[in-house]
Design an enzyme around this catalytic site. Structure first.
Site, PDB file in Angstrom:
ATOM      1  N   GLU A  16       9.246   1.946  10.979  1.00  0.00           N
ATOM      2  CA  GLU A  16      10.340   2.882  10.688  1.00  0.00           C
ATOM      3  C   GLU A  16       9.718   4.268  10.582  1.00  0.00           C
ATOM      4  O   GLU A  16       9.044   4.574   9.592  1.00  0.00           O
ATOM      5  CB  GLU A  16      11.027   2.489   9.387  1.00  0.00           C
ATOM      6  CG  GLU A  16      11.588   1.069   9.469  1.00  0.00           C
ATOM      7  CD  GLU A  16      12.667   0.818   8.443  1.00  0.00           C
ATOM      8  OE1 GLU A  16      13.702   1.488   8.513  1.00  0.00           O
ATOM      9  OE2 GLU A  16      12.450  -0.021   7.567  1.00  0.00           O
TER      10      GLU A  16
ATOM     11  N   SER B  73       4.969   8.224   9.423  1.00  0.00           N
ATOM     12  CA  SER B  73       4.999   9.172  10.545  1.00  0.00           C
ATOM     13  C   SER B  73       4.835   8.464  11.892  1.00  0.00           C
ATOM     14  O   SER B  73       4.310   7.344  11.971  1.00  0.00           O
ATOM     15  CB  SER B  73       3.872  10.186  10.377  1.00  0.00           C
ATOM     16  OG  SER B  73       2.625   9.516  10.426  1.00  0.00           O
TER      17      SER B  73
ATOM     18  N   LYS C  40       0.890  -1.179   0.000  1.00  0.00           N
ATOM     19  CA  LYS C  40       0.000   0.000   0.000  1.00  0.00           C
ATOM     20  C   LYS C  40       0.919   1.217   0.000  1.00  0.00           C
ATOM     21  O   LYS C  40       1.428   1.636   1.032  1.00  0.00           O
ATOM     22  CB  LYS C  40      -0.873  -0.026   1.259  1.00  0.00           C
ATOM     23  CG  LYS C  40      -2.241   0.620   1.130  1.00  0.00           C
ATOM     24  CD  LYS C  40      -2.241   2.103   0.903  1.00  0.00           C
ATOM     25  CE  LYS C  40      -1.814   2.937   2.069  1.00  0.00           C
ATOM     26  NZ  LYS C  40      -1.458   4.316   1.638  1.00  0.00           N
ATOM     27  N   PRO C  41       1.169   1.796  -1.196  1.00  0.00           N
ATOM     28  CA  PRO C  41       2.072   2.946  -1.250  1.00  0.00           C
ATOM     29  C   PRO C  41       1.355   4.206  -0.762  1.00  0.00           C
ATOM     30  O   PRO C  41       0.133   4.209  -0.619  1.00  0.00           O
ATOM     31  CB  PRO C  41       2.386   3.068  -2.747  1.00  0.00           C
ATOM     32  CG  PRO C  41       1.173   2.528  -3.428  1.00  0.00           C
ATOM     33  CD  PRO C  41       0.600   1.464  -2.523  1.00  0.00           C
ATOM     34  N   SER C  42       2.122   5.252  -0.564  1.00  0.00           N
ATOM     35  CA  SER C  42       1.508   6.518  -0.161  1.00  0.00           C
ATOM     36  C   SER C  42       0.532   6.999  -1.221  1.00  0.00           C
ATOM     37  O   SER C  42       0.797   6.904  -2.418  1.00  0.00           O
ATOM     38  CB  SER C  42       2.589   7.574   0.038  1.00  0.00           C
ATOM     39  OG  SER C  42       1.969   8.839   0.208  1.00  0.00           O
ATOM     40  N   GLU C  43      -0.568   7.539  -0.752  1.00  0.00           N
ATOM     41  CA  GLU C  43      -1.551   8.130  -1.668  1.00  0.00           C
ATOM     42  C   GLU C  43      -0.968   9.336  -2.406  1.00  0.00           C
ATOM     43  O   GLU C  43      -1.504   9.780  -3.407  1.00  0.00           O
ATOM     44  CB  GLU C  43      -2.818   8.547  -0.900  1.00  0.00           C
ATOM     45  CG  GLU C  43      -2.619   9.587   0.199  1.00  0.00           C
ATOM     46  CD  GLU C  43      -2.164   8.982   1.535  1.00  0.00           C
ATOM     47  OE1 GLU C  43      -1.581   7.878   1.531  1.00  0.00           O
ATOM     48  OE2 GLU C  43      -2.383   9.636   2.574  1.00  0.00           O
TER      49      GLU C  43
ATOM     50  N   CYS D 230      14.012  10.969   6.251  1.00  0.00           N
ATOM     51  CA  CYS D 230      13.813  10.704   7.689  1.00  0.00           C
ATOM     52  C   CYS D 230      15.094  10.997   8.462  1.00  0.00           C
ATOM     53  O   CYS D 230      15.044  11.382   9.624  1.00  0.00           O
ATOM     54  CB  CYS D 230      13.355   9.270   7.901  1.00  0.00           C
ATOM     55  SG  CYS D 230      14.430   8.055   7.146  1.00  0.00           S
TER      56      CYS D 230
ATOM     57  N   GLU E 169       9.577  16.964  14.054  1.00  0.00           N
ATOM     58  CA  GLU E 169      10.148  16.725  12.724  1.00  0.00           C
ATOM     59  C   GLU E 169       9.628  17.809  11.760  1.00  0.00           C
ATOM     60  O   GLU E 169       8.425  18.023  11.654  1.00  0.00           O
ATOM     61  CB  GLU E 169       9.733  15.345  12.221  1.00  0.00           C
ATOM     62  CG  GLU E 169      10.388  14.983  10.908  1.00  0.00           C
ATOM     63  CD  GLU E 169      10.005  13.577  10.450  1.00  0.00           C
ATOM     64  OE1 GLU E 169       8.817  13.239  10.513  1.00  0.00           O
ATOM     65  OE2 GLU E 169      10.906  12.830  10.027  1.00  0.00           O
TER      66      GLU E 169
HETATM   67  P1  NAD Z   1       2.245   8.945   6.916  1.00  0.00           P
HETATM   68  O1  NAD Z   1       2.366   8.248   8.220  1.00  0.00           O
HETATM   69  O2  NAD Z   1       1.244  10.032   6.788  1.00  0.00           O
HETATM   70  O3  NAD Z   1       1.879   7.895   5.780  1.00  0.00           O
HETATM   71  C1  NAD Z   1       2.699   6.778   5.500  1.00  0.00           C
HETATM   72  C2  NAD Z   1       1.857   5.679   4.910  1.00  0.00           C
HETATM   73  O4  NAD Z   1       0.955   5.196   5.897  1.00  0.00           O
HETATM   74  C3  NAD Z   1       0.982   6.115   3.740  1.00  0.00           C
HETATM   75  O5  NAD Z   1       0.952   5.079   2.812  1.00  0.00           O
HETATM   76  C4  NAD Z   1      -0.377   6.321   4.401  1.00  0.00           C
HETATM   77  O6  NAD Z   1      -1.458   6.180   3.519  1.00  0.00           O
HETATM   78  C5  NAD Z   1      -0.376   5.213   5.419  1.00  0.00           C
HETATM   79  N1  NAD Z   1      -1.232   5.414   6.584  1.00  0.00           N
HETATM   80  C6  NAD Z   1      -1.521   6.571   7.209  1.00  0.00           C
HETATM   81  N2  NAD Z   1      -2.304   6.319   8.289  1.00  0.00           N
HETATM   82  C7  NAD Z   1      -2.469   4.981   8.343  1.00  0.00           C
HETATM   83  C8  NAD Z   1      -3.169   4.102   9.230  1.00  0.00           C
HETATM   84  N3  NAD Z   1      -3.852   4.554  10.279  1.00  0.00           N
HETATM   85  N4  NAD Z   1      -3.127   2.779   8.987  1.00  0.00           N
HETATM   86  C9  NAD Z   1      -2.420   2.300   7.944  1.00  0.00           C
HETATM   87  N5  NAD Z   1      -1.764   3.070   7.059  1.00  0.00           N
HETATM   88  C10 NAD Z   1      -1.788   4.406   7.262  1.00  0.00           C
HETATM   89  O7  NAD Z   1       3.702   9.447   6.545  1.00  0.00           O
HETATM   90  P2  NAD Z   1       4.150  10.298   5.275  1.00  0.00           P
HETATM   91  O8  NAD Z   1       3.777  11.718   5.494  1.00  0.00           O
HETATM   92  O9  NAD Z   1       3.698   9.621   4.041  1.00  0.00           O
HETATM   93  O10 NAD Z   1       5.735  10.137   5.308  1.00  0.00           O
HETATM   94  C11 NAD Z   1       6.592  10.977   6.002  1.00  0.00           C
HETATM   95  C12 NAD Z   1       7.041  10.333   7.287  1.00  0.00           C
HETATM   96  O11 NAD Z   1       7.707   9.101   7.010  1.00  0.00           O
HETATM   97  C13 NAD Z   1       8.047  11.183   8.032  1.00  0.00           C
HETATM   98  O12 NAD Z   1       7.727  11.187   9.398  1.00  0.00           O
HETATM   99  C14 NAD Z   1       9.370  10.458   7.788  1.00  0.00           C
HETATM  100  O13 NAD Z   1      10.331  10.693   8.775  1.00  0.00           O
HETATM  101  C15 NAD Z   1       8.908   9.042   7.767  1.00  0.00           C
HETATM  102  N6  NAD Z   1       9.922   8.191   7.128  1.00  0.00           N
HETATM  103  C16 NAD Z   1      10.645   7.342   7.905  1.00  0.00           C
HETATM  104  C17 NAD Z   1      11.643   6.559   7.339  1.00  0.00           C
HETATM  105  C18 NAD Z   1      12.475   5.602   8.171  1.00  0.00           C
HETATM  106  O14 NAD Z   1      13.162   4.762   7.590  1.00  0.00           O
HETATM  107  N7  NAD Z   1      12.458   5.704   9.486  1.00  0.00           N
HETATM  108  C19 NAD Z   1      11.886   6.639   5.964  1.00  0.00           C
HETATM  109  C20 NAD Z   1      11.121   7.515   5.201  1.00  0.00           C
HETATM  110  C21 NAD Z   1      10.135   8.300   5.798  1.00  0.00           C
END
Ligand code: NAD
Length: 477
Positions: free
Chosen positions: A244, A223, A173-176, A278, A375
């Site tokens: 992560e 996140s 499930k990639p990011s929207e 990140c 962050e």
């Molecule tokens: P996000 O948490 O908003 O979304 C990430 C993914 O999770 C998306 O695919 C989203 O649709 C899904 N999602 C959101 N809520 C969910 C839920 N309740 N249940 C299941 N899936 C859900 O994060 P983002 O804004 O897309 O990405 C940025 C964040 O990712 C930053 O905090 C960054 O630091 C982190 N990040 C961490 C690493 C690492 O290796 N630690 C690497 C890259 C990014």
């Protein structure tokens, strides 16, 4: 305009979701595609396909699974430029930068898959009692990979190699906010039907995937807020998870380093990918002896980060992914300025189309400002001047996040002391150093679950012991 489809059981199909969203190019603000909001029905179908395909995939000899993955890697490598251009359109990353990371991630995917050839899936050891102990490492079954938008292709590839090579099947499930490049990855897949499945959408697809009782592991990157919800969901049903999450990485600049060269390295660590990494450098502690020269050089370096559409060759800094992310970044800068920080360069939203934000250097920063506690995920370099290396280390270590850290020093004792920073990975004199041997687990709010090297295989498998008694043992003992 095209609405993107899911890939389930080897077939492209429309989502069952009634909601359809616009995907916007962050450099132009134009709608470039439409994607489904996501639904539990889609998830059920994808998990069914993954469950059905798993036994057949696990029964293949390891070498054959690795061969499939290697063929996929070759296809992806051949389309790297096209994938980088898609990433640029969906989330703004300059094409050349995206290409570099995609090339690296394909190499990593290949290496991770090949690791399966020497991983001990079945290992027999002599038992202490003269019998034999065999340890089998079974695949877990159907698994889920949920990714963020900041490195769309590398994030998916980084998670998939060990999961698939171990005999698991996966629902991705990639990011929207970045579905285009991941959908293209699936078009390039030569894997048998159902081994990898793609479900698009936001949390309306993510949440039911996490809650699905047939999913045996969730590999989530994203996140802290979503990570907590996912950890609660998987914990509730005793499902394994790797989380992560976000970071607020410190960088310590010691008194004995070259301030100009180090400033250039710190600018790169703070601004590359428009600060949306990140492990971006988000808190900078510099020794007072070199602070003035360092800040001047950092401002000079920031002035070279030219804003623009990532398709243009001269662009170093693409836009932020969307207006929401830009609002967060600007709120952090405004908060800092309101509490006494000085903007040395940048700090204002440019008047142009697109969600751009300039490379920004802040001084007179203190540890209470949002830019030091939350962050930011934007091209902001907040600088704190410290009186000693020990003070820098102490302040670098006092964060609720613990993902990465970087220390620039020529002092061997200081380099050794850097290991006390509570981070999953600490780089000394080279941000992002290290290759596939990198093995780490974030701490604090940055997540849990070791990844990298063999830990990824340990996470992707379940060990079981078979002990055979020595021939002389009584059957009743
Ligand atoms: P996000 O948490 O908003 O979304 C990430 C993914 O999770 C998306 O695919 C989203 O649709 C899904 N999602 C959101 N809520 C969910 C839920 N309740 N249940 C299941 N899936 C859900 O994060 P983002 O804004 O897309 O990405 C940025 C964040 O990712 C930053 O905090 C960054 O630091 C982190 N990040 C961490 C690493 C690492 O290796 N630690 C690497 C890259 C990014």
């Amino acid at each position: 305009m095209k609405t993107l489809q899911n890939s389930i059981g080897g077939k492209w199909e429309n989502s069952q979701s009634a909601s359809v969203r616009d995907l916007v190019n962050p450099a132009t603000e134009e709608v470039i595609a439409r994607y489904p909001g996501g639904s539990a029905d889609d998830v059920d179908r994808a998990v069914d396909a993954a469950v059905a395909a798993q036994p057949g995939w696990a029964e293949l000899p390891v070498a054959q699974r690795v061969e499939y993955l290697t063929r996929w890697a070759t296809e992806i490598a051949a389309h790297a430029e096209e994938l980088a251009a898609l990433e640029c359109r969906e989330m703004g990353k300059p094409v050349a930068l995206g290409r570099t990371f995609i090339d690296g991630s394909v190499q990593g995917f290949r290496a991770a898959a090949e690791e399966a050839l020497s991983y001990p899936f079945a290992e027999t050891l002599p038992g202490a009692d003269g019998g034999a102990t065999t340890i089998l490492r079974h695949p877990l079954g159907a698994t889920a990979v949920i990714t963020p938008w900041n490195f769309p292709v590398p994030m998916v590839l980084g998670a998939l190699g060990p999961l698939l090579a171990s005999g698991n099947t996966v629902v991705v499930k990639p990011s929207e906010r970045s579905p285009l490049s991941t959908a293209r990855l699936f078009e390039l897949s030569p894997l048998p039907a159902g081994v990898v499945n793609l479900v698009l959408g936001d949390a309306r697809a993510g949440a039911p995937l996490v809650e699905h009782d047939q999913i045996r592991l969730v590999h989530f990157t994203g996140s802290v807020e979503a990570g907590r919800r996912i950890g609660a969901g998987t914990g509730g049903r005793l499902c394994r998870s790797i989380l992560e999450l976000g970071g607020k990485d410190p960088v310590v600049v010691d008194a004995d380093v070259d301030p100009v060269a180090t400033a250039a390295a710190v600018a790169f660590g703070a601004f590359v990918n428009t600060g949306q990494i990140c492990t971006s450098m988000e808190r900078i502690y510099v020794h007072r002896d070199i602070a003035e020269e360092f800040v001047d050089a950092l401002v000079d370096a920031a002035s070279t980060y030219a804003l623009g559409d990532g398709h243009d060759a001269g662009t170093v800094l693409g836009p932020l992914v969307d207006a929401r992310q830009r609002d967060i970044v600007h709120r952090h800068v405004t908060d800092a300025v309101g509490r006494g920080a000085r903007v040395r360069i940048g700090g204002e939203i440019p008047e142009r189309k697109g969600f751009f934000y300039p490379a920004t250097v802040l001084t007179d920063v203190d540890d209470s400002m949002l830019v030091m506690t939350e962050e930011t995920f934007g091209p902001i370099a907040p600088v704190v001047v410290v009186s000693s290396f020990e003070e820098a280390l102490e302040r670098a270590s006092s964060s609720r996040f613990a993902l990465g850290a970087t220390v620039y020093t020529h002092n061997a004792d200081h380099a050794a002391a850097a290991a006390t920073i509570p981070a999953g990975v600490t780089w000394i004199n080279q941000w992002q150093g290290g290759g596939p041997e990198r093995l780490y687990e974030p701490a604090g709010d940055s997540g849990m679950g070791a990844t990298g090297a063999r830990a990824a295989y340990d996470a992707a498998t379940r060990p079981a012991t078979i002990h055979t008694a020595p021939a002389t043992a009584s059957t009743l003992s």
